[in-house]
Every structure is written in C-alpha cells, then in structure tokens.
Design an enzyme around this catalytic site. Structure first.
Site, PDB file in Angstrom:
ATOM      1  N   SER A  66      28.132  -0.947 -37.264  1.00 24.62           N
ATOM      2  CA  SER A  66      27.613  -0.998 -35.893  1.00 24.62           C
ATOM      3  C   SER A  66      26.120  -1.294 -35.799  1.00 24.62           C
ATOM      4  O   SER A  66      25.605  -1.469 -34.695  1.00 24.62           O
ATOM      5  CB  SER A  66      27.916   0.319 -35.165  1.00 24.62           C
ATOM      6  OG  SER A  66      29.264   0.352 -34.752  1.00 24.62           O
ATOM      7  N   LYS A  69      25.110  -4.182 -33.713  1.00 26.86           N
ATOM      8  CA  LYS A  69      24.865  -4.090 -32.267  1.00 26.86           C
ATOM      9  C   LYS A  69      23.384  -4.225 -31.911  1.00 26.86           C
ATOM     10  O   LYS A  69      23.056  -4.459 -30.745  1.00 26.86           O
ATOM     11  CB  LYS A  69      25.415  -2.771 -31.722  1.00 26.86           C
ATOM     12  CG  LYS A  69      26.936  -2.664 -31.766  1.00 26.86           C
ATOM     13  CD  LYS A  69      27.419  -1.357 -31.137  1.00 26.86           C
ATOM     14  CE  LYS A  69      28.939  -1.271 -31.076  1.00 26.86           C
ATOM     15  NZ  LYS A  69      29.564  -1.002 -32.368  1.00 26.86           N
ATOM     16  N   SER A 130      27.652   3.999 -29.479  1.00 23.75           N
ATOM     17  CA  SER A 130      28.038   2.837 -30.283  1.00 23.75           C
ATOM     18  C   SER A 130      29.425   2.345 -29.926  1.00 23.75           C
ATOM     19  O   SER A 130      30.197   1.914 -30.792  1.00 23.75           O
ATOM     20  CB  SER A 130      27.962   3.176 -31.783  1.00 23.75           C
ATOM     21  OG  SER A 130      27.923   2.002 -32.557  1.00 23.75           O
TER      22      SER A 130
END
Length: 446
Positions: A66, A69, A130
C-alpha cells in the site's frame, strides 16, 4: 610518603574515570553509527535538503504494497491544486470499487453504491485506513479508469525522477488478486515495484510539494458511513491504546503497507523543531517490527546529525574570489556567496566539508573575464558543497542535486566609455606589435 601515595592514587582514579568515560562515549557513538536495521532495505533522508543520512540496499526493487498509494495521493492532490475538482466534489462507487469494498480479504470497509461520497471522505479512507476501494474511486475520478490512471502514475514517476519503479495499479494489491478487474494495459499477474530509495523520493516530493498530505496522514481516526477508520500507523500520538509503546515524537505520517510478497513496509516521517526526516523500511518480519525498525532510523537521523551553517553569507574562497573584468571601468571584481551554506552534518564531521566555485561560462568572454557592465549582487555562478568524508550517500534526487548557493558580485562595475575602450584597443594593438618585434629580434640572436 603517605601524601605521595595518596596523590598517585587520586591521579590513577581520575585517569581510570577518564578512560572509562571515553570508552563509554566511544562505544555509544560507534553503536549509533553502526545501526543494524532488521529490514531487507531501508533509508533515511533529510526532508529539507534531500541528503541521504543512511541506506541499506536502498536500490533493491520490492513490492511496496500500500505504499503504492503515495503516488495516488500525489496525483489526487495535484488534480485538486490544478482545479480539476475540489475536496467537496462528489462521486459514486463503481462496480469495481464496490467489489473491492465488499471483499474482506482486501480489508474493504463496505462502501455503498448509488451514494455520493466527497473527495475528502474518500481521501481519508485511502490515507488513514489504506482502503483500496476509496483509492480506486479516486483514481477513476482523476483519470476516468484505473488503466488510464496507471499511465499517469508511471508518467509522473518519470517526471519526478524516480528510478526503480513499476506501477500496475493504484492500490498496491497484486494484479493477480484483482482478476478480471486488473487495470487495462497491465499484465494479469503483475505487481507494483518500488525500491526504498524510490519510496523515499516519492515521499520527499509528496511532503514538500503538497504538505497538506500530513493533515490526513497524522489523523489517528476518522469516520465514514458510521464506521470508525483507525490509522494503521502505530507511531502516531495515540492515547489510551496498545500502540503508545511504538510512538515517536513528531511522527505525522506517512504510509504503511503489507502483502504476502511485500512483507511489512512503512514509509514514515517525523518533524522535531525545524527538522524533518523521511524513513523507509521494506520487508520487515511483522507489523510491529516495521515500527520498531523505523524508530531506530528516526532516532539515528535526529541524534547523529545536526543542521549546521558551514559557510556564512559573503564567504570567499582564498585566492579564487577575484575575477578579471573586460570592458569595464574597473579591471576586477570580488565575488562571494549570496547566502549561508547549511546542511545536515554527522556529529564531528564539520571539517570534512569545503566549497568549490562553478562560474557560469555564459558570463565570461573567451579570456575568462566577466564582461561589463556588472551589477552589484549579480549571480555569476554557484558555490558547490563538497564532502571528503568516508561515507557519502549523496542526495535523494541523485546526481546533479548537490547543495549549492548562488555566487554573486560584491560590487557593480560600469562599462567603460567608447573613448577609453578605443584607447585600450590601441594600446593592446601597439603592445602586440611591440611583443612581436621583440620576439623577432630575440629569434635573430638566439
């Protein structure tokens, strides 16, 4: 005799204490310098100068999970800053985003279709917990589809100077997990890839270009559709929960990550006083370990380095701070640094730094002289910081990103009038003839 023995004993005790103190201090410094980070790769970067304070296999490309991101966050913030939409703009959840949101294996938070969500709500879901579905919803809002958004991610990566990277989706999941929903134009089983250095560079641009990202990443909790969103970053200033043992002073971001392939990752950032550091650990063994190792890195960055003014404004290099001037009323001009030269210095390494001059060749004639007229304070080049110590990790933006300050003239030099220039030209002409004649007769008698 007793007095002599007593005096010798006191001296021996003082010597012992001094040696012990030195040994403890030396061991402490040595331990701090040789930190052992239990992660496959790691890095520490000073967020102001971009100086790399420590690195361990930082060029190794690994799945970032993640932490991917961060690029999505950057592109959303860029779209807002350019007026493409605002924090209050609303959008709805596509079938793809809804599928992600309703799938427990993707930590979905259960978004509702046929409902308007603001960009702010979706951004909080992405930045705090997230969430993958809110991330995809934002990607689709920015680019129309995740496939088009992935193209933007890779284009922005090149623009920002990222080196070791590969973006195949907006979330950090493996494309193999997305099945039929994997972004168009990408391979069905592909993974995003980033190195610790690239993650740090992306974070460096993110916090410097869009510092408002920290307003979101520093939030411990938020709420969406009546459900609490709890930040995965345990280093934030939590109160009355089990995370306080992992906290570290000044932490306000940035992005956690975890998949089977990536292990536990974390791009962290903390500010203490006017100093900010960025850290990355990749492929640690547990959720807790990524914060323990990050704390080591932050402690090292804040305690072993200090912002130091090495050279004041107006500093001049001996023997190099006077330049000749052509076509001017003065034959030369002094040059000096326009601003102080400040950087992050490892404790005890002040003497390892010097500066060198780099004069702008466009300002010089073929003889290496500045051409009048010249203004006072006119930039004529740069003073470049040079390091001669043992370990030079460079700067996060790579070659050509060394620290420098402007090199300027200390006074103005007016252009000489046409009459004086003509006299000078005549003098140069006869001087040239005289030199030629002298050389001729020297040749006859040599």
């Amino acid at each position: 005799m007793k007095y002599f023995i007593r005096k010798v004993s006191v001296l021996m005790m003082i010597t012992f204490l001094m040696l012990t103190t030195y040994s403890m201090t030396n061991n402490s410094v040595q331990a701090a310098e040789n930190i052992e980070v239990e992660a496959e790769s790691a890095i520490i970067v000073d967020a102001k100068t971009g100086k790399i304070l420590y690195e361990k296999q930082s060029d190794l490309k690994l799945p970032p999970a993640s932490m991917t991101k961060m690029m999505t966050e950057y592109l959303v913030l860029e779209a807002i800053s350019e007026g493409q939409f605002s924090w209050d703009t609303t959008t709805q959840i596509s079938d793809y985003a809804y599928w992600l949101s309703s799938n427990n294996s993707f930590s979905g938070i259960g978004l509702i279709q046929d409902k308007d969500y603001t960009v702010r709500q979706l951004y909080e879901g992405m930045a705090i917990i997230s969430d993958n579905a809110t991330t995809v919803a934002l990607a689709e809002l920015v680019a129309g589809s995740e496939g088009e958004f992935v193209k933007m991610m890779n284009e922005k990566a090149e623009e920002l100077g990222l080196q070791e990277y590969k973006f195949v989706n907006s979330t950090g999941l493996s494309n193999s997990d997305l099945g039929e929903y994997h972004p168009e134009g990408t391979e069905a089983n592909a993974d995003n890839l980033l190195s610790a250095r690239t993650s740090a560079l992306l974070a460096y641009h993110l916090v410097n270009d869009y510092p408002e990202v920290l307003d979101f990443s520093s939030m411990t909790t938020s709420e969406l559709d009546g459900r609490e969103l709890e930040n995965w970053n345990w280093m934030l200033p939590w109160e009355d929960n089990n995370f306080t043992q992992y906290g570290y002073d000044g932490v306000d971001g940035l992005k956690t990550g975890h998949t089977e392939a990536a292990g536990y990752c974390f791009t962290g950032t903390a500010q203490q006083g006017d100093r900010r550091v960025i850290t990355v650990v990749m492929k640690t063994e547990s959720m807790e370990k990524r914060f323990v190792e990050t704390k080591k890195l932050m402690e090292y960055g804040f305690t072993q380095f200090e912002a130091t003014e090495l050279f004041p404004a107006g500093y001049q290099l001996e023997g190099e701070s006077i330049l000749p001037v052509s076509k001017g009323k003065e034959k030369e001009v002094e040059i000096a640094t326009a601003e102080p030269m400040e950087t992050m210095i490892k404790n005890g390494e002040e003497e390892q730094y010097t500066i060198s001059y780099q004069i702008d060749e466009d300002k010089l004639d073929e003889d290496g002289s500045l051409i009048a007229p010249i203004e006072s304070g006119e930039k004529i080049g740069e003073a470049i910081l040079q390091y001669s110590g043992e370990v030079d990790n460079g700067y996060i933006e790579g070659e050509g990103s060394e620290q420098s300050v402007d090199l300027v003239t200390k006074s103005a030099v007016e252009k000489s009038n046409w009459f004086m220039l003509s006299l000078g030209a005549i003098g140069d002409f006869f001087s040239s003839i005289f030199t030629t004649v002298v050389d001729f007769f020297k040749g006859l008698f040599s």
